[in-house]
Design an enzyme around this catalytic site. Structure first.
Site, PDB file in Angstrom:
ATOM      1  N   GLY A 317       0.831  -1.196   0.000  1.00  5.34           N
ATOM      2  CA  GLY A 317       0.000   0.000   0.000  1.00  5.34           C
ATOM      3  C   GLY A 317       0.863   1.242   0.000  1.00  5.34           C
ATOM      4  N   GLU A 318       0.358   2.312   0.593  1.00  7.78           N
ATOM      5  CA  GLU A 318       1.046   3.606   0.698  1.00  7.78           C
ATOM      6  C   GLU A 318       1.166   4.331  -0.641  1.00  7.78           C
ATOM      7  OE1 GLU A 318       4.864   3.217   2.603  1.00  7.78           O
ATOM      8  OE2 GLU A 318       4.071   2.013   4.258  1.00  7.78           O
ATOM      9  N   GLY A 319       0.824   3.672  -1.746  1.00  8.38           N
ATOM     10  CA  GLY A 319       1.069   4.230  -3.068  1.00  8.38           C
ATOM     11  C   GLY A 319       2.364   3.744  -3.683  1.00  8.38           C
TER      12      GLY A 319
END
Length: 357
Positions: A317-319
């Protein structure tokens, strides 16, 4: 002379959004792209010193950038990463390997530049914008009631819209929220049926008992809300999280601002999918950075008809996957803008060696 991308004035992009119906109306009237810049970019591509079509998806990326930036010169001069954080009431059912306090700790880590997303963003040259949404007030337990009221959902959507820098050339939405893979799985199960196990993965590394509970939670969520939802926005309010809603808001703000969006993994794509299920044209400006190791992500991508650029078994996640894909996008733009043409090196289209190529 090639056009350059116009900069936007700073405006309140979320002005007028007061209800879910306002968002529905916005999704139904999103601007479409003028194909003029793409036509010019294709003309230039035909003159570059390479066999036609030889750069495959890199050429597709260039035309995508030109289409949604509305410029025949694809730009990666100011990429932005927007990371949204939220907490989920559903974690009271022990469906995550970490407690919700980790969300706030990771927000602090983002701010200090210590997370994976910070390292990748530095490599891309991207601004990292972090927005924490009411971490002390988790969403409600969506097995018994809606995760958010309409006002709470709209507020989170507006926060996402306002986080996007109008001058950004490229956007990567990301998230942090303990329990949000359960929320993403519930979104997908309610929208597209199947079995809960189709959509549930290991998330942050849960054990067998937690996995079984997670499947049961997703099953309960569908039973609780299935008859009361009419579109993706309803699903987003009923079983989403504030950070998931904010990503949806950022994606739509980017469309209004002529900013191409690179989607991240399962949770980011679930946010985008709620928009797609409300208006099928809402994700035309989006590509998908990678195919997540979360099993539901590939099924989701089939539903929204998107093909990921990378396959690296990521599930952070997190980008992060979106930003890594952004490095490929930057390379594609650099190549298109700076490669010599046949005319530059004294070869015409009628030259036999070019025909053979």
């Amino acid at each position: 002379m090639l056009e350059t991308r116009a900069k936007h004035e700073k405006t309140n992009i979320s002005e007028g959004i007061q209800s879910l119906d306002d968002i529905r109306a916005l999704l139904g009237s999103l601007p479409m792209a003028d194909e003029g810049p793409v036509i010019k970019a294709r003309q230039r591509d035909l003159e570059l010193t390479k066999p036609r079509g030889s750069l495959g998806r890199l050429e597709e990326i260039v035309f995508w950038l030109c289409r949604w930036q509305q410029s025949d010169v694809p730009q990666m001069d100011y990429p932005q990463v927007c990371v949204f954080a939220g907490n989920h009431g559903i974690v009271q059912h022990d469906v995550s390997a970490f407690p919700p306090s980790v969300t706030a700790l990771m927000v602090d880590n983002f701010a200090k530049g210590g997370a994976a997303i910070n390292q990748f963003s530095t490599e891309l040259g991207a601004e990292v914008t972090v927005r924490a949404l009411d971490l002390d007030c988790p969403t409600r337990d969506f097995t018994v009631e809606a995760a958010m009221s309409e006002d709470e959902c709209v507020d989170a959507f507006r926060i996402g819209m306002e986080a996007v820098n109008p001058d950004a050339s490229f956007l990567c939405p990301g998230e942090m929220g303990i329990g949000n893979t359960t929320s993403a799985a519930a979104i997908c199960h309610i929208m597209w049926d199947g079995t809960p196990g189709d959509w549930v993965g290991s998330g942050t590394g849960i054990n067998r008992d937690q996995y079984k509970r997670k499947i049961n939670i997703v099953k309960q969520a569908k039973a609780c809300h299935d008859m009361s939802v009419k579109d993706g926005l309803d699903v987003l309010r009923c079983v989403g999280g504030r950070e998931i809603v904010a990503m949806a808001g950022a994606i739509i703000a980017a469309r209004l601002l002529n900013i191409p969006v690179m989607l991240d993994g399962f949770i980011c794509s679930a946010a985008a999918a709620t928009l797609h299920e409300t208006s099928s044209k809402s994700l035309m400006h989006c590509m998908v950075g990678h195919g997540s190791a979360e099993p539901g992500h590939r099924l989701l991508l089939d539903r929204i008809r998107k093909r990921p650029l990378l396959d690296l078994d990521l599930r952070l996640g997190e980008g992060t996957g979106a930003v890594l894909a952004g490095l490929i996008v930057r390379a594609a733009a650099q190549c298109h803008n700076n490669m010599a043409s046949f005319g530059d090196i004294g070869i015409t289209r009628d030259t036999p060696c070019e025909k053979q190529a």
